[in-house]
Design a protein around this motif. Structure first.
Motif, PDB file in Angstrom:
ATOM      1  N   THR A  89       0.814  -1.246  -0.112  1.00 18.18           N
ATOM      2  CA  THR A  89      -0.011  -0.198   0.020  1.00 18.18           C
ATOM      3  C   THR A  89       0.819   1.326   0.045  1.00 18.18           C
ATOM      4  OG1 THR A  89      -1.585  -1.272   1.221  1.00 18.18           O
ATOM      5  CG2 THR A  89      -1.981   1.322   1.236  1.00 18.18           C
ATOM      6  N   SER A 100      -6.053   1.321  -4.553  1.00 17.11           N
ATOM      7  CA  SER A 100      -7.538   0.782  -3.986  1.00 17.11           C
ATOM      8  C   SER A 100      -7.224  -0.733  -3.908  1.00 17.11           C
ATOM      9  CB  SER A 100      -8.629   1.011  -5.056  1.00 17.11           C
ATOM     10  OG  SER A 100      -8.300   0.545  -6.416  1.00 17.11           O
ATOM     11  N   ILE A 103      -4.957  -1.059  -0.899  1.00 19.68           N
ATOM     12  CA  ILE A 103      -5.665  -0.647   0.530  1.00 19.68           C
ATOM     13  C   ILE A 103      -6.873  -1.786   0.714  1.00 19.68           C
ATOM     14  CG2 ILE A 103      -7.357   1.077   1.438  1.00 19.68           C
ATOM     15  CD1 ILE A 103      -5.668   3.162  -0.079  1.00 19.68           C
ATOM     16  N   GLY A 104      -7.451  -2.377  -0.210  1.00 21.38           N
ATOM     17  CA  GLY A 104      -8.355  -3.451  -0.244  1.00 21.38           C
ATOM     18  C   GLY A 104      -7.790  -4.474   0.825  1.00 21.38           C
ATOM     19  N   LEU A 106      -5.083  -4.613   2.432  1.00 24.89           N
ATOM     20  CA  LEU A 106      -4.554  -4.378   3.830  1.00 24.89           C
ATOM     21  C   LEU A 106      -5.486  -4.410   4.768  1.00 24.89           C
ATOM     22  CD1 LEU A 106      -2.238  -3.266   5.551  1.00 24.89           C
ATOM     23  CD2 LEU A 106      -2.727  -0.822   4.816  1.00 24.89           C
ATOM     24  N   VAL A 107      -6.789  -3.613   4.405  1.00 22.19           N
ATOM     25  CA  VAL A 107      -7.661  -3.658   5.033  1.00 22.19           C
ATOM     26  C   VAL A 107      -8.277  -5.328   5.311  1.00 22.19           C
ATOM     27  CG1 VAL A 107     -10.459  -3.120   5.399  1.00 22.19           C
ATOM     28  CG2 VAL A 107      -8.726  -1.426   4.513  1.00 22.19           C
ATOM     29  N   ALA A 108      -8.355  -5.987   4.435  1.00 23.22           N
ATOM     30  CA  ALA A 108      -8.641  -7.352   4.618  1.00 23.22           C
ATOM     31  C   ALA A 108      -7.588  -7.928   5.579  1.00 23.22           C
ATOM     32  CB  ALA A 108      -8.974  -8.085   3.171  1.00 23.22           C
ATOM     33  N   GLY A 110      -5.721  -6.896   7.515  1.00 24.22           N
ATOM     34  CA  GLY A 110      -5.959  -6.369   8.908  1.00 24.22           C
ATOM     35  C   GLY A 110      -7.024  -6.819   9.721  1.00 24.22           C
ATOM     36  N   ALA A 111      -8.349  -6.909   9.143  1.00 25.93           N
ATOM     37  CA  ALA A 111      -9.497  -7.367   9.697  1.00 25.93           C
ATOM     38  C   ALA A 111      -9.153  -9.164  10.226  1.00 25.93           C
ATOM     39  CB  ALA A 111     -10.574  -7.337   8.675  1.00 25.93           C
TER      40      ALA A 111
END
Length: 244
Positions: A89, A100, A103-104, A106-108, A110-111
């Motif tokens: 990212t 995008s 980032i997607g 990274l968010v996935a 991290g969650a």
């Protein structure tokens, strides 16, 4: 071919909103049937090239390898996985390229890592992926079976015909089978991976997630592209050259 614009005097329908969202996402991924790109180029663009492959594969691969070598402490494998997603990212942000996808990811990541740390179970790192496969597979399959294929809606938006494809038996049948194929792909992932999740087989689960990821996604993109191009053949380019 231009994108259909909803009348100013009425609210856009649900199919128009969905088509705009799906069509826009497809166009950003390089999947515009109106373009003359080769199938190879389209597939390569859809998976994001070498960068997309690395962003998709490395975080999961790192987690599987590290967890297999040393399952405890769990935070080690999770930390490296999330760290790689963060690096991808940051690189995109520094290079001012579209972030995008990274980032997607990274968010996935991290969650998923947060859930696994909270439960203390390595297999929970794959829960978001299982949910995604269930949701995507069900939505795509059901939409195709009821005659409102999400693939058809997206293609109709891209080709400027809205939902007119539903009045064409050939297109309707093609989008039905494409929807069934895509739905089956996601649901097959779920059917194979869910038992491994329930059994706590983290290494096998992670390995099969990688095998059933890009290696299956890329051929499906190619087939979809070829079918859509057959349904919407490009008009032959006029030859304006003159002979002496």
């Amino acid at each position: 071919m231009s994108t259909p614009e909803p009348d100013a005097d009425r609210e856009p329908s649900a199919s128009e909103l969905i088509g705009a969202a799906l069509g826009g996402a497809a166009r950003r991924a390089g999947l515009d049937p109106a373009d003359s790109a080769s199938t190879q180029k389209v597939v390569w663009s859809a998976i994001g090239g070498w960068r997309g492959i690395l962003e998709s594969v490395l975080p999961s691969l790192a987690f599987v390898v590290l967890f297999t070598i040393r399952p405890e402490p769990l935070i080690l494998a999770l930390g490296v996985s999330v760290g790689l997603a963060a690096v991808f990212t940051i690189v995109r942000l520094v290079q001012k390229s579209p972030p995008s996808a990274a980032i997607g990811g990274l968010v996935a990541a991290g969650a998923a890592a947060g859930l696994a740390l909270w439960t203390g179970r390595g297999q929970d790192n794959f829960v978001p992926g299982l949910i995604t496969n269930a949701a995507y597979g069900t939505a795509i399959l059901v939409s195709a079976l009821i005659g409102w294929s999400l693939i058809g809606i997206a293609v109709g938006f891209l080709m400027g015909e809205g939902t007119a494809w539903r009045r064409d038996r050939r297109k309707r049948r093609a989008f039905l089978w494409l929807g069934i194929a895509w739905g089956a792909l996601f649901l097959a992932r779920l059917a194979v991976q869910l038992p491994l999740y329930l059994a706590g087989e983290v290494t096998a689960l992670g390995t099969l997630k990688l095998i059933m990821g890009l290696p299956l996604f890329a051929p499906m993109i190619a087939v979809t592209w070829l079918v859509v191009r057959a349904l919407y053949p490009r008009a032959p380019t006029a030859d304006v050259s003159t002979q002496a």
